[in-house]
Design an enzyme around this catalytic site. Sequence first.
Site, short mmCIF file in Angstrom:
data_model
loop_
_atom_site.label_atom_id
_atom_site.label_comp_id
_atom_site.label_asym_id
_atom_site.label_seq_id
_atom_site.Cartn_x
_atom_site.Cartn_y
_atom_site.Cartn_z
N THR A 131 73.27 38.79 -3.66
CA THR A 131 74.73 38.86 -3.78
C THR A 131 75.42 38.47 -2.48
OG1 THR A 131 76.52 40.47 -4.00
CG2 THR A 131 74.43 41.33 -3.24
N ASP A 132 76.67 38.05 -2.59
CA ASP A 132 77.45 37.77 -1.37
C ASP A 132 77.87 39.07 -0.67
OD1 ASP A 132 79.42 38.63 -3.16
OD2 ASP A 132 80.79 36.97 -2.77
N GLU A 133 77.70 40.22 -1.36
CA GLU A 133 78.14 41.49 -0.74
C GLU A 133 77.33 41.84 0.50
OE1 GLU A 133 79.71 43.73 -4.75
OE2 GLU A 133 79.23 44.85 -2.97
N TYR A 157 74.83 50.02 -2.23
CA TYR A 157 74.36 48.89 -3.05
C TYR A 157 74.07 47.68 -2.17
CZ TYR A 157 74.74 44.61 -5.80
OH TYR A 157 74.51 43.35 -6.33
N LYS A 161 70.53 45.74 -1.31
CA LYS A 161 70.29 44.32 -1.61
C LYS A 161 69.97 43.56 -0.32
CE LYS A 161 70.58 42.30 -4.97
NZ LYS A 161 69.58 41.98 -6.04
P1 NAD Z 1 72.87 44.54 -14.56
O1 NAD Z 1 73.05 45.89 -13.97
O2 NAD Z 1 73.74 44.08 -15.67
O3 NAD Z 1 71.35 44.39 -15.10
C1 NAD Z 1 70.25 44.85 -14.37
C2 NAD Z 1 69.02 44.77 -15.28
O4 NAD Z 1 67.89 45.22 -14.50
C3 NAD Z 1 69.10 45.70 -16.50
O5 NAD Z 1 68.64 45.02 -17.64
C4 NAD Z 1 68.19 46.85 -16.15
O6 NAD Z 1 67.60 47.47 -17.27
C5 NAD Z 1 67.15 46.16 -15.27
N1 NAD Z 1 66.50 47.09 -14.32
C6 NAD Z 1 67.09 47.99 -13.49
N2 NAD Z 1 66.17 48.68 -12.80
C7 NAD Z 1 64.95 48.18 -13.19
C8 NAD Z 1 63.61 48.47 -12.83
N3 NAD Z 1 63.30 49.43 -11.93
N4 NAD Z 1 62.62 47.75 -13.41
C9 NAD Z 1 62.91 46.79 -14.33
N5 NAD Z 1 64.14 46.49 -14.72
C10 NAD Z 1 65.16 47.17 -14.16
O7 NAD Z 1 72.92 43.53 -13.32
P2 NAD Z 1 73.55 42.06 -13.23
O8 NAD Z 1 75.00 42.17 -12.97
O9 NAD Z 1 73.05 41.25 -14.35
O10 NAD Z 1 72.87 41.58 -11.85
C11 NAD Z 1 71.59 40.98 -11.87
C12 NAD Z 1 71.20 40.61 -10.45
O11 NAD Z 1 72.14 39.71 -9.89
C13 NAD Z 1 71.15 41.82 -9.50
O12 NAD Z 1 70.06 41.63 -8.63
C14 NAD Z 1 72.47 41.74 -8.74
O13 NAD Z 1 72.34 42.30 -7.47
C15 NAD Z 1 72.66 40.24 -8.68
N6 NAD Z 1 74.08 39.79 -8.61
C16 NAD Z 1 75.01 40.28 -9.49
C17 NAD Z 1 76.31 39.79 -9.44
C18 NAD Z 1 77.37 40.27 -10.41
O14 NAD Z 1 78.54 39.91 -10.26
N7 NAD Z 1 77.04 41.04 -11.43
C19 NAD Z 1 76.66 38.82 -8.49
C20 NAD Z 1 75.68 38.37 -7.59
C21 NAD Z 1 74.39 38.84 -7.68
O1 DAU Z 2 80.08 40.05 -5.11
C1 DAU Z 2 79.01 40.17 -6.01
C2 DAU Z 2 78.98 41.56 -6.56
O2 DAU Z 2 80.05 41.67 -7.49
C3 DAU Z 2 77.66 41.92 -7.23
O3 DAU Z 2 76.64 41.92 -6.27
C4 DAU Z 2 77.73 43.31 -7.88
O4 DAU Z 2 76.54 43.57 -8.59
C5 DAU Z 2 78.91 43.33 -8.83
O5 DAU Z 2 79.05 44.62 -9.38
C6 DAU Z 2 80.19 42.92 -8.11
O6 DAU Z 2 80.56 43.93 -7.13
P1 DAU Z 2 82.09 44.40 -6.96
O7 DAU Z 2 82.11 45.73 -6.35
O8 DAU Z 2 82.90 43.32 -6.32
O9 DAU Z 2 82.49 44.45 -8.54
P2 DAU Z 2 83.36 45.47 -9.42
O10 DAU Z 2 83.54 44.82 -10.75
O11 DAU Z 2 82.80 46.85 -9.38
O12 DAU Z 2 84.74 45.49 -8.65
C7 DAU Z 2 85.47 44.28 -8.44
C8 DAU Z 2 86.71 44.65 -7.66
O13 DAU Z 2 87.58 45.44 -8.50
C9 DAU Z 2 86.44 45.51 -6.43
O14 DAU Z 2 87.33 45.13 -5.39
C10 DAU Z 2 86.74 46.94 -6.89
C11 DAU Z 2 87.84 46.73 -7.93
N1 DAU Z 2 87.86 47.70 -9.03
C12 DAU Z 2 86.70 47.93 -9.71
C13 DAU Z 2 86.68 48.86 -10.75
C14 DAU Z 2 85.39 49.13 -11.49
C15 DAU Z 2 89.05 48.34 -9.39
O15 DAU Z 2 90.10 48.09 -8.78
N2 DAU Z 2 89.03 49.24 -10.41
C16 DAU Z 2 87.89 49.54 -11.11
O16 DAU Z 2 87.93 50.40 -12.03
#
Ligand code: NAD
Ligand code: DAU
Length: 343
Positions: A131-133, A157, A161
């Site tokens: 992630t970019d975080e 988190y 990561k």
């Molecule tokens: P998600 O939470 O929707 O899905 C995670 C999946 O991993 C689920 O299916 C869960 O059952 C599985 N999982 C969790 N713990 C596990 C374990 N111990 N063993 C096997 N499986 C397990 O997550 P996502 O949003 O699809 O993110 C996927 C990946 O991409 C993560 O590594 C996250 O850090 C990265 N990522 C997410 C975002 C975003 O915006 N969502 C952005 C950049 C990177």
């Molecule tokens: O940048 C990549 C990341 O983006 C991924 O690595 C993470 O897995 C993914 O969850 C996401 O992280 P964020 O914390 O940016 O996403 P989230 O959707 O939780 O929140 C997006 C923005 O919105 C953040 O600034 C917090 C704000 N927010 C979020 C929630 C859930 C609100 O204002 N209200 C809310 O209820």
Amino acid sequence: MRILVTGGLGFIGSAVVRRIISGSDHEVLNLDKITYAGDPSTVAEMASSDRYHFERTDICDAAAVARAFAEFRPDGVLHLAAESHVDRSIDGPADFIQTNLVGTFTLLEAALAWHRERPCAEPFRFVHVSTDEVFGSLGPDDAPFDETTPYSPRSPYSASKAGSDHLARAWGETFGLPVIVTNCSNNYGEYQFPEKLVPLMIVKALRAEALPVYGAGENVRDWLYVDDHAAALVQVLESGYPGETYAIGGSAERQNIEVVRGICDLLDARPRQDLIEFVQDRPGHDLRYAVNTDHICATLGWRPSVSFEEGLARTVDWYLSHEEWWSAILDSRYEGQRLGSKA
Ligand code: NAD
Ligand code: DAU
């Protein structure tokens, strides 16, 4: 290719599985523990393919993971399994340390053992999806993150990561595992669990509930449509260079309040705007994320294909036509501790 995908029942992992099975000849073994965030219905249409295999496996279970490598004999790994929600990591970091750090370590060890067993002539790649975080928080005038940005994680988190990224690179440098790391910005699209900003706001607006915007809603994220991320990951696995990092983003920076107002507008304008409530801010809330994608665009030719406006409209349409999916989650198995009720 025979591709071992971890976390392939989650939001991004399932988009990757759907893309591979419907758009290539590759074979997939999906290892997923099925946590609260994993949902078999996300890949239901792929399940009948003889190129799709699933095993319910915790990536922290070394014996099960080693067995999966030995039996499936993968040519590559796309590692997405993780605990992914920042607010949950604030409420309870333990699972994040376990899955994101111990789980990644376990997978790297199994991949290394398998890589050493393979004939040298057969290429192998381990793509660690991050992630970019991990780069921390940008000021309003800072240049976007890129592959050279120093790490500065600020939440449990992002710290977990960041640690997993360091482990993956160390297994590349020290043991010669062909590791590639990707750092992507915020994804949105279909099948995103309704605890993240975009789907949470859509389902709350549809239920005419208050829309909890943290702080003043001025935090900025760089939004990428999930299918474009899935395409980038498959391309990185097929053609990326071991040892490389690829920063991936949508070049679509938006303040949170703009995103929420955009959702209200798409859902039917004025009355929903009145549901917006500015609530207590997230602790340690990163101000701005933005990603410079010059490297992946120049070297692999990848670029986002869906604009934020088009992607958001598609996403709203998808949640409108899939109410049975998200209402089942909200009504029965949603375990979010911070359901936006902190005001
Ligand atoms: P998600 O939470 O929707 O899905 C995670 C999946 O991993 C689920 O299916 C869960 O059952 C599985 N999982 C969790 N713990 C596990 C374990 N111990 N063993 C096997 N499986 C397990 O997550 P996502 O949003 O699809 O993110 C996927 C990946 O991409 C993560 O590594 C996250 O850090 C990265 N990522 C997410 C975002 C975003 O915006 N969502 C952005 C950049 C990177
Ligand atoms: O940048 C990549 C990341 O983006 C991924 O690595 C993470 O897995 C993914 O969850 C996401 O992280 P964020 O914390 O940016 O996403 P989230 O959707 O939780 O929140 C997006 C923005 O919105 C953040 O600034 C917090 C704000 N927010 C979020 C929630 C859930 C609100 O204002 N209200 C809310 O209820």
